[in-house]
Enzyme design. Structure first.
Site, PDB file in Angstrom:
ATOM      1  N   HIS A   1      18.280 -27.770 -29.065  1.00 43.51           N
ATOM      2  CA  HIS A   1      19.292 -28.727 -29.532  1.00 43.51           C
ATOM      3  C   HIS A   1      19.815 -29.599 -28.395  1.00 43.51           C
ATOM      4  CE1 HIS A   1      19.506 -26.952 -33.565  1.00 43.51           C
ATOM      5  NE2 HIS A   1      19.089 -25.877 -32.909  1.00 43.51           N
TER       6      HIS A   1
ATOM      7  N   LYS B   1      24.340 -27.606   5.942  1.00 41.37           N
ATOM      8  CA  LYS B   1      25.289 -26.628   6.502  1.00 41.37           C
ATOM      9  C   LYS B   1      25.888 -27.160   7.795  1.00 41.37           C
ATOM     10  CE  LYS B   1      23.052 -22.230   5.332  1.00 41.37           C
ATOM     11  NZ  LYS B   1      22.438 -21.076   5.981  1.00 41.37           N
TER      12      LYS B   1
ATOM     13  N   GLU C   1      12.934 -22.686  -3.728  1.00 43.22           N
ATOM     14  CA  GLU C   1      13.226 -22.446  -2.314  1.00 43.22           C
ATOM     15  C   GLU C   1      11.961 -21.948  -1.614  1.00 43.22           C
ATOM     16  OE1 GLU C   1      16.275 -19.552  -0.951  1.00 43.22           O
ATOM     17  OE2 GLU C   1      17.443 -21.296  -0.405  1.00 43.22           O
TER      18      GLU C   1
ATOM     19  N   GLU D   1      30.159 -19.198   2.758  1.00 42.60           N
ATOM     20  CA  GLU D   1      30.728 -18.967   1.428  1.00 42.60           C
ATOM     21  C   GLU D   1      31.125 -17.503   1.249  1.00 42.60           C
ATOM     22  OE1 GLU D   1      27.952 -20.557   2.160  1.00 42.60           O
ATOM     23  OE2 GLU D   1      27.586 -22.250   0.810  1.00 42.60           O
TER      24      GLU D   1
ATOM     25  N   GLY E   1      15.840 -13.159   1.437  1.00 43.60           N
ATOM     26  CA  GLY E   1      17.019 -13.184   0.558  1.00 43.60           C
ATOM     27  C   GLY E   1      16.669 -13.231  -0.910  1.00 43.60           C
ATOM     28  N   ARG E   2      15.791 -14.166  -1.300  1.00 38.91           N
ATOM     29  CA  ARG E   2      15.490 -14.325  -2.734  1.00 38.91           C
ATOM     30  C   ARG E   2      14.566 -13.233  -3.270  1.00 38.91           C
ATOM     31  NH1 ARG E   2      13.971 -18.262   0.469  1.00 38.91           N
ATOM     32  NH2 ARG E   2      11.787 -18.886   0.742  1.00 38.91           N
TER      33      ARG E   2
ATOM     34  N   LYS F   1      22.904 -10.694   3.850  1.00 33.65           N
ATOM     35  CA  LYS F   1      21.898 -10.232   4.811  1.00 33.65           C
ATOM     36  C   LYS F   1      22.394 -10.487   6.244  1.00 33.65           C
ATOM     37  CE  LYS F   1      17.081 -11.178   5.988  1.00 33.65           C
ATOM     38  NZ  LYS F   1      15.821 -11.771   5.559  1.00 33.65           N
TER      39      LYS F   1
HETATM   40  C1  G6Q Z   1      17.138 -16.797   0.154  1.00 32.62           C
HETATM   41  C2  G6Q Z   1      17.888 -17.565   1.117  1.00 32.62           C
HETATM   42  C3  G6Q Z   1      19.346 -17.736   0.799  1.00 32.62           C
HETATM   43  C4  G6Q Z   1      20.220 -16.557   1.197  1.00 32.62           C
HETATM   44  C5  G6Q Z   1      21.677 -16.986   1.147  1.00 32.62           C
HETATM   45  C6  G6Q Z   1      22.618 -15.893   1.489  1.00 32.62           C
HETATM   46  O1  G6Q Z   1      15.990 -16.509   0.259  1.00 32.62           O
HETATM   47  O2  G6Q Z   1      17.665 -17.068   2.365  1.00 32.62           O
HETATM   48  O3  G6Q Z   1      19.585 -18.017  -0.553  1.00 32.62           O
HETATM   49  O4  G6Q Z   1      19.988 -15.464   0.384  1.00 32.62           O
HETATM   50  O5  G6Q Z   1      21.868 -18.077   2.008  1.00 32.62           O
HETATM   51  O6  G6Q Z   1      22.370 -15.404   2.766  1.00 32.62           O
HETATM   52  P1  G6Q Z   1      23.036 -14.093   3.263  1.00 32.62           P
HETATM   53  O7  G6Q Z   1      22.547 -12.964   2.424  1.00 32.62           O
HETATM   54  O8  G6Q Z   1      22.628 -13.945   4.701  1.00 32.62           O
HETATM   55  O9  G6Q Z   1      24.523 -14.250   3.109  1.00 32.62           O
END
Ligand code: G6Q
Length: 549
Positions: free
Chosen positions: A385, A513, A354, A212, A268-269, A206
């Site tokens: 198990h 972070k 989250e 990462e 994001g989620r 996003k």
């Molecule tokens: C989700 C969070 C988080 C996000 C990641 C990746 O709701 O905001 O998990 O999706 O940190 O972020 P980017 O899509 O900006 O790389």
């Protein structure tokens, strides 16, 4: 100051809890033969059975009253109509617009968002068509057969879970891979399986700034270019971006024509329904992606229009609150009995924890009640198990959601019966348990007597009275999966609404972070590291001394 625990509705629930806290589910079932009839809901191809919960008619009514008192209806409308309910980030929460199938207007900031949503969907559709038909070719003229999604968190967990769940719908000859971890082993192991000529990387971010994802995206680009004859211009045929940040995408070297956009109002989620879902559409086809949107839309309508006492996400949420805030429950297990759903608990962990892992109310006060529980699980029967022992006979009360399809998509109907027999047995065992009397009867012919018998007795008793929901899905299709995901999304929303917390921010990921940036710089210098606490200094210096560099 808002005080949830001071409301009459909360007080009434507390009072009722004191009365029924020790009532056994066995007793509730004995007393009320209609419990299943009363406490299950059918929604399209999904049956939601909540009869094995520690509620009676009064508890159920009081929970619904609490939802009404919290003006849940108005809060739901505020989300669907684009109010900026993510107050700490000043954003609307409109993932429901992404699956708004009749394409009604959704006005946000005075503008209908649907034309933009549909334009991106159209662009995705055309792209998927071209890749599948072979019109879109890699730089050596070969068709694309490997999709690699590089993203993390919300830009990873949803698409990865859906691709796994809908494997039976995958396009023949198309494979999908996910790289998320900054651990170089993740990308290294994935790249080993790939041929650059037939691979398409989707950089899913996003913000397009996530450490990462950017690290892995650069590594993928380097790998691609390092292979014989690949040039910068070839990147355009093998890299696409799923993002809200056009500038950063161009800077990375991806042609904006290959950028699939989404917007700030998609968290994001909650983004698998947006361009972030391109890996899904490429893997299972755009028509199936649309069916998934359709299934989610149907759940949206159910959630928005159905009275609370028949509304699946509302009931799931209120039951969760009943356990967390009155029974002092700390964790909630989700156990899918279907291997294709094995990533569902991992996806839910982010969605739920989250969103509702918050201790500050929307008004900025520290809350004096518990909020989101730990959500966890793995697929059954494997779970049986490993940790089911603790659920059956440990010292904690752990509510469980069981999820399974009635029809299997593999040939082994016989094995599916075994699988589901286990699930039904587990929910029955958790509800009923096994009493001391039953254990004595069972042991009566065993020859055990006196002190020997007494010593083993308690080990064989199961207290039972463990609350469970069972979600039976006719078949795991794009539609039913879409509905299932939306159902949990809305459950999480309702809990946040009742707890008066903002389910749509995630400030809790920031501190680590920031510290990691500083530590990375320190690891690269030769100076003794001494600016942290004793433990961190010790670990950092030890790491540096022993990492062989
Ligand atoms: C989700 C969070 C988080 C996000 C990641 C990746 O709701 O905001 O998990 O999706 O940190 O972020 P980017 O899509 O900006 O790389």
């Amino acid at each position: 100051m808002f005080s949830l625990t001071e409301t009459d509705e909360w007080g009434a629930l507390q009072e009722h809890y004191d009365k029924i806290a020790n009532v056994h589910l066995r007793t509730l079932f004995e007393k009320d033969k209609d419990r299943f009839k009363k406490y299950h809901i059918k929604f399209n191809d999904i049956l939601f059975d909540f009869s094995k919960n520690r509620i009676d008619n009064i508890a159920f009514k009081l929970l619904i009253k609490l939802a009404e008192h919290r003006k849940l209806k108005a809060q739901i409308e505020a989300m669907f109509t684009g109010e900026k309910i993510n107050t700490t980030e000043g954003r609307a929460v409109l993932h429901t617009a992404l699956r708004n199938r009749p394409i009604d207007e959704v006005i946000f900031d005075g503008k209908d968002v649907m034309p933009e949503v549909n334009a991106v969907l159209k662009k995705m559709k055309n792209f998927v068509r071209d890749v599948h038909s072979g019109k879109w070719k890699g730089c050596t003229g070969m068709p694309i057969t490997h999709i690699v999604n590089i993203g993390i968190g919300g830009s990873h967990l949803g698409p990865a879970m859906v691709c796994e769940a809908l494997k039976p719908y995958s396009k023949p000859g198309m494979s999908v891979h996910f790289i998320s971890n900054v651990d170089g082993c993740d990308i290294a192991e994935t790249l080993k399986q790939l041929n650059p000529d037939t691979t398409l990387f989707l950089i899913a971010s996003k913000t397009f700034t996530t450490q990462e994802t950017m690290t892995n995206a650069l590594a993928a680009k380097k790998w691609f270019l390092s292979l014989t004859g690949k040039k910068d211009k070839d990147v355009a045929l093998h890299f696409a971006a799923l993002s809200t940040n056009t500038e950063a995408v161009s800077e990375f070297g991806i042609n904006p024509k290959n950028m699939f956009e989404f917007w700030d109002w998609v968290g994001g989620r909650y983004s698998l329904w947006s361009a972030i879902g391109l890996s899904i559409a490429l893997y299972i086809g755009f028509d199936n992606f649309e069916k998934m949107l359709q299934g989610a839309y149907q759940m949206d309508v159910h959630f928005r229009k159905t009275p609370f006492s028949e509304n699946i996400p509302v009931i799931m949420a209120m039951l969760g609150i009943w356990y967390v805030d009155f029974f002092n429950v700390k964790t909630h297990a989700v156990i899918p009995y279907y291997q294709y759903l094995k990533l569902f608990p991992e996806f839910l962990q982010q969605l739920d924890m989250e969103s509702n892992g918050k201790r500050v109310s929307k008004d900025g006060d520290i809350v004096n009640y518990s909020t989101g529980p730990v959500v966890w699980g793995v697929s059954g029967t494997n779970a049986q198990h490993s940790f089911f022992q603790l659920i059956h006979q440990g010292t904690q009360l752990i509510p469980v959601d069981f999820i399974a399809p009635i029809e299997t998509q593999c040939d082994e109907q016989n094995q599916h019966d075994i699988l589901l027999a286990n699930m039904f047995a587990q929910s029955e065992a958790m509800m009923k348990g096994k009493t001391e009397k039953e254990v004595r009867e069972e042991l009566s012919g065993s020859g055990l007597k006196g002190a020997e018998l007494e010593k083993i007795l308690n080990h064989k008793v199961f207290p039972g009275n463990i609350p469970t929901n069972t979600i039976l899905i006719k078949k795991l299709t794009p539609e039913t999966l879409g509905s299932l995901i939306a159902m949990y999304e809305h459950k999480v929303f309702v809990q946040g609404a009742i707890w008066n917390i903002n389910s749509f921010d995630q400030w809790g990921v920031e501190l680590g972070k920031q510290l990691a940036k500083r530590i990375l710089a320190e690891l690269g210098s030769d100076n003794d590291i001494s600016a942290h606490d004793g433990s961190t200094n010790g670990l950092l210096n030890y790491y540096r001394e022993n990492n062989g560099r």
